[in-house]
Design a protein around this motif. Sequence first.
Motif, PDB file in Angstrom:
ATOM      1  N   MET A 137       7.755  -4.360  14.420  1.00  0.00           N
ATOM      2  CA  MET A 137       7.399  -4.660  13.030  1.00  0.00           C
ATOM      3  C   MET A 137       7.939  -6.000  12.530  1.00  0.00           C
ATOM      4  SD  MET A 137       5.650  -1.968  12.324  1.00  0.00           S
ATOM      5  CE  MET A 137       5.466  -2.113  10.530  1.00  0.00           C
ATOM      6  N   GLY A 138       8.752  -6.658  13.346  1.00  0.00           N
ATOM      7  CA  GLY A 138       9.299  -7.938  12.936  1.00  0.00           C
ATOM      8  C   GLY A 138      10.714  -7.803  12.402  1.00  0.00           C
ATOM      9  N   PRO A 139      11.512  -8.879  12.502  1.00  0.00           N
ATOM     10  CA  PRO A 139      12.925  -8.814  12.118  1.00  0.00           C
ATOM     11  C   PRO A 139      13.148  -8.543  10.631  1.00  0.00           C
ATOM     12  CG  PRO A 139      12.288 -11.067  12.663  1.00  0.00           C
ATOM     13  CD  PRO A 139      11.161 -10.194  13.087  1.00  0.00           C
ATOM     14  N   ALA A 140      12.297  -9.058   9.758  1.00  0.00           N
ATOM     15  CA  ALA A 140      12.498  -8.844   8.321  1.00  0.00           C
ATOM     16  C   ALA A 140      12.343  -7.365   7.974  1.00  0.00           C
ATOM     17  CB  ALA A 140      11.520  -9.689   7.513  1.00  0.00           C
ATOM     18  N   PHE A 141      11.358  -6.711   8.576  1.00  0.00           N
ATOM     19  CA  PHE A 141      11.157  -5.283   8.326  1.00  0.00           C
ATOM     20  C   PHE A 141      12.334  -4.476   8.880  1.00  0.00           C
ATOM     21  CE2 PHE A 141       9.603  -1.042   9.267  1.00  0.00           C
ATOM     22  CZ  PHE A 141       8.878  -0.711   8.141  1.00  0.00           C
ATOM     23  N   ALA A 142      12.776  -4.832  10.086  1.00  0.00           N
ATOM     24  CA  ALA A 142      13.920  -4.124  10.673  1.00  0.00           C
ATOM     25  C   ALA A 142      15.157  -4.283   9.804  1.00  0.00           C
ATOM     26  CB  ALA A 142      14.187  -4.653  12.082  1.00  0.00           C
ATOM     27  N   ARG A 143      15.322  -5.445   9.191  1.00  0.00           N
ATOM     28  CA  ARG A 143      16.469  -5.673   8.320  1.00  0.00           C
ATOM     29  C   ARG A 143      16.418  -4.752   7.102  1.00  0.00           C
ATOM     30  NH1 ARG A 143      21.205  -6.926   9.100  1.00  0.00           N
ATOM     31  NH2 ARG A 143      21.346  -4.933   8.039  1.00  0.00           N
ATOM     32  N   ARG A 144      15.226  -4.513   6.573  1.00  0.00           N
ATOM     33  CA  ARG A 144      15.072  -3.603   5.429  1.00  0.00           C
ATOM     34  C   ARG A 144      15.493  -2.190   5.812  1.00  0.00           C
ATOM     35  NH1 ARG A 144       9.040  -3.906   3.770  1.00  0.00           N
ATOM     36  NH2 ARG A 144       9.722  -2.272   2.303  1.00  0.00           N
ATOM     37  N   VAL A 145      15.113  -1.768   7.016  1.00  0.00           N
ATOM     38  CA  VAL A 145      15.486  -0.430   7.473  1.00  0.00           C
ATOM     39  C   VAL A 145      16.998  -0.327   7.646  1.00  0.00           C
ATOM     40  CG1 VAL A 145      15.264   1.243   9.355  1.00  0.00           C
ATOM     41  CG2 VAL A 145      13.250  -0.022   8.559  1.00  0.00           C
ATOM     42  N   SER A 146      17.615  -1.327   8.249  1.00  0.00           N
ATOM     43  CA  SER A 146      19.062  -1.293   8.440  1.00  0.00           C
ATOM     44  C   SER A 146      19.796  -1.298   7.104  1.00  0.00           C
ATOM     45  CB  SER A 146      19.510  -2.479   9.308  1.00  0.00           C
ATOM     46  OG  SER A 146      19.038  -2.320  10.637  1.00  0.00           O
ATOM     47  N   ASP A 147      19.280  -2.064   6.147  1.00  0.00           N
ATOM     48  CA  ASP A 147      19.904  -2.093   4.818  1.00  0.00           C
ATOM     49  C   ASP A 147      19.850  -0.724   4.148  1.00  0.00           C
ATOM     50  OD1 ASP A 147      20.563  -4.739   5.064  1.00  0.00           O
ATOM     51  OD2 ASP A 147      18.918  -5.501   3.824  1.00  0.00           O
ATOM     52  N   TRP A 148      18.834   0.046   4.460  1.00  0.00           N
ATOM     53  CA  TRP A 148      18.696   1.393   3.902  1.00  0.00           C
ATOM     54  C   TRP A 148      19.925   2.244   4.244  1.00  0.00           C
ATOM     55  CZ3 TRP A 148      14.626   3.710   1.134  1.00  0.00           C
ATOM     56  CH2 TRP A 148      14.679   5.103   1.033  1.00  0.00           C
ATOM     57  N   PHE A 149      20.488   1.999   5.436  1.00  0.00           N
ATOM     58  CA  PHE A 149      21.651   2.768   5.896  1.00  0.00           C
ATOM     59  C   PHE A 149      22.964   2.013   5.697  1.00  0.00           C
ATOM     60  CE2 PHE A 149      18.038   4.399   8.345  1.00  0.00           C
ATOM     61  CZ  PHE A 149      18.130   5.746   8.040  1.00  0.00           C
ATOM     62  N   LEU A 150      22.951   0.972   4.865  1.00  0.00           N
ATOM     63  CA  LEU A 150      24.144   0.140   4.642  1.00  0.00           C
ATOM     64  C   LEU A 150      24.642  -0.447   5.960  1.00  0.00           C
ATOM     65  CD1 LEU A 150      26.148   2.364   2.118  1.00  0.00           C
ATOM     66  CD2 LEU A 150      24.101   0.988   1.727  1.00  0.00           C
ATOM     67  N   HIS A 151      23.730  -0.644   6.888  1.00  0.00           N
ATOM     68  CA  HIS A 151      24.053  -1.156   8.215  1.00  0.00           C
ATOM     69  C   HIS A 151      24.002  -2.678   8.157  1.00  0.00           C
ATOM     70  CE1 HIS A 151      22.908  -1.246  12.771  1.00  0.00           C
ATOM     71  NE2 HIS A 151      24.201  -1.362  12.618  1.00  0.00           N
ATOM     72  N   ALA A 152      24.975  -3.237   7.463  1.00  0.00           N
ATOM     73  CA  ALA A 152      24.939  -4.671   7.172  1.00  0.00           C
ATOM     74  C   ALA A 152      25.237  -5.524   8.399  1.00  0.00           C
ATOM     75  CB  ALA A 152      25.930  -5.001   6.054  1.00  0.00           C
ATOM     76  N   GLU A 153      26.085  -5.032   9.298  1.00  0.00           N
ATOM     77  CA  GLU A 153      26.463  -5.794  10.482  1.00  0.00           C
ATOM     78  C   GLU A 153      25.787  -5.183  11.711  1.00  0.00           C
ATOM     79  OE1 GLU A 153      28.142  -8.576  10.467  1.00  0.00           O
ATOM     80  OE2 GLU A 153      28.550  -8.520   8.316  1.00  0.00           O
ATOM     81  N   VAL A 154      24.644  -5.707  12.073  1.00  0.00           N
ATOM     82  CA  VAL A 154      23.930  -5.215  13.247  1.00  0.00           C
ATOM     83  C   VAL A 154      24.528  -5.879  14.484  1.00  0.00           C
ATOM     84  CG1 VAL A 154      21.707  -5.020  14.403  1.00  0.00           C
ATOM     85  CG2 VAL A 154      21.838  -4.869  11.904  1.00  0.00           C
ATOM     86  N   SER A 155      24.972  -5.073  15.429  1.00  0.00           N
ATOM     87  CA  SER A 155      25.622  -5.605  16.627  1.00  0.00           C
ATOM     88  C   SER A 155      24.602  -6.100  17.641  1.00  0.00           C
ATOM     89  CB  SER A 155      26.492  -4.530  17.277  1.00  0.00           C
ATOM     90  OG  SER A 155      27.548  -4.143  16.426  1.00  0.00           O
ATOM     91  N   ALA A 156      25.002  -7.117  18.389  1.00  0.00           N
ATOM     92  CA  ALA A 156      24.187  -7.619  19.490  1.00  0.00           C
ATOM     93  C   ALA A 156      24.201  -6.621  20.631  1.00  0.00           C
ATOM     94  CB  ALA A 156      24.724  -8.973  19.950  1.00  0.00           C
ATOM     95  N   PRO A 157      23.184  -6.660  21.510  1.00  0.00           N
ATOM     96  CA  PRO A 157      23.145  -5.696  22.620  1.00  0.00           C
ATOM     97  C   PRO A 157      24.412  -5.694  23.463  1.00  0.00           C
ATOM     98  CG  PRO A 157      21.089  -6.936  22.502  1.00  0.00           C
ATOM     99  CD  PRO A 157      22.013  -7.543  21.501  1.00  0.00           C
ATOM    100  N   ALA A 158      24.953  -6.863  23.764  1.00  0.00           N
ATOM    101  CA  ALA A 158      26.105  -6.958  24.663  1.00  0.00           C
ATOM    102  C   ALA A 158      27.440  -6.752  23.960  1.00  0.00           C
ATOM    103  CB  ALA A 158      26.108  -8.313  25.367  1.00  0.00           C
ATOM    104  N   ALA A 159      27.422  -6.436  22.667  1.00  0.00           N
ATOM    105  CA  ALA A 159      28.679  -6.190  21.957  1.00  0.00           C
ATOM    106  C   ALA A 159      29.406  -5.022  22.613  1.00  0.00           C
ATOM    107  CB  ALA A 159      28.411  -5.885  20.486  1.00  0.00           C
ATOM    108  N   PRO A 160      30.732  -5.043  22.633  1.00  0.00           N
ATOM    109  CA  PRO A 160      31.475  -3.989  23.329  1.00  0.00           C
ATOM    110  C   PRO A 160      31.357  -2.635  22.645  1.00  0.00           C
ATOM    111  CG  PRO A 160      32.973  -5.400  22.100  1.00  0.00           C
ATOM    112  CD  PRO A 160      31.624  -6.053  22.031  1.00  0.00           C
ATOM    113  N   GLN A 161      31.497  -1.583  23.441  1.00  0.00           N
ATOM    114  CA  GLN A 161      31.492  -0.225  22.901  1.00  0.00           C
ATOM    115  C   GLN A 161      32.838   0.149  22.293  1.00  0.00           C
ATOM    116  OE1 GLN A 161      30.154   2.763  25.634  1.00  0.00           O
ATOM    117  NE2 GLN A 161      28.365   1.605  26.297  1.00  0.00           N
TER     118      GLN A 161
END
Length: 341
Positions: free
Chosen positions: A185-209
């Motif tokens: 759906m594109g990055p702007a749409f994905a950002r709206r979904v993440s904001d819905w969950f207060l998921h302000a800091e989206v981690s990169a794939p290689a970020a540590p567990q």
Amino acid sequence: MEPLSPAPGVQTIGFVLIPGFALMSYAAACEPLRAANIAAGREIYRAAAFGPGVSGPGTIAASNGALIPAAPLPARGAGLSALLVCAGGSPADWGFPTVHACLRAQARDGVRLGGISGGAWLLAAAGLLRDRAFTLHWEHAAALVEAFPDLSPTQARYVIDRDRITCGGGVAPLDLMHALIGERMGPAFARRVSDWFLHAEVSAPAAPQRGGLAERWGVNHPGLLAALEKLEATPDGPVPRAALARLAGVGPRQLDRLFRDHLGATPGETHRRLRLAHARRLLAQSPLSIAEIAQAAGFASASHFARAHRAEYGSAPRDARAAALASGEISGSEGKTTSGG
């Protein structure tokens, strides 16, 4: 759970729920799909839950006992866009040949397959991770390498490698779903979904567990951290003191002082505790014999391992395995023992 939808423009994402799956991981994976529908103002995703052993409408128990409605495992031609296996607990409880067969059938249909938390283990058991990069929860990584020595998981938040999608579990599925929704759906749409969950800091794939070495050990000395990183990465054998000192950029005696001042133990004692912790995870999660675990943790023999285990924990390895059996962490057929345990 609603039946699969043939509606054009709707992607159905399936979840195979292995009994005892982590509810947090499952929610973090499926709730963004619901939020995406709300953000789009129409249904663009549909989540479908399936369970092994379900012959009709049924339920699968999550890690906290919550019952999630689930349908029988999907057959070929089910119209899935992706099928993700959610597994938690112990690998000894994940022996579901019907799930392996289902995954292989869906792979023949060209369905994207994935695993959440321990889910990659079942893909590995089905022979579906060869020549693919993948990850799973860090807790299960050592046991997976012992069970499938030709595979090597990446310690990342999530990995998307062509038609395989894997994730470390916990809250990492939020990051994974952000990527998958953005892919479609594109990055702007994905950002709206993440904001819905207060998921302000989206981690990169290689970020540590896990938290960094400095956080886990409570130290900041760069030489000491370099030495600890090497010890953590070598659970199956000794690390020469001189080589460890060179890695830390100090002399051997200064290395000893660093460990004593910051950790209250010598490098050898620290490494032994790390190897024992590695062995404890294998005792609870793998079908390896105690002698095999002793070797995997760098001990000269099962009796050497037993003495070290008793000195550290006050009990023999076989007692730790028996406790895991009693708690249901491993099944009776999986817990082999040998003398010396």
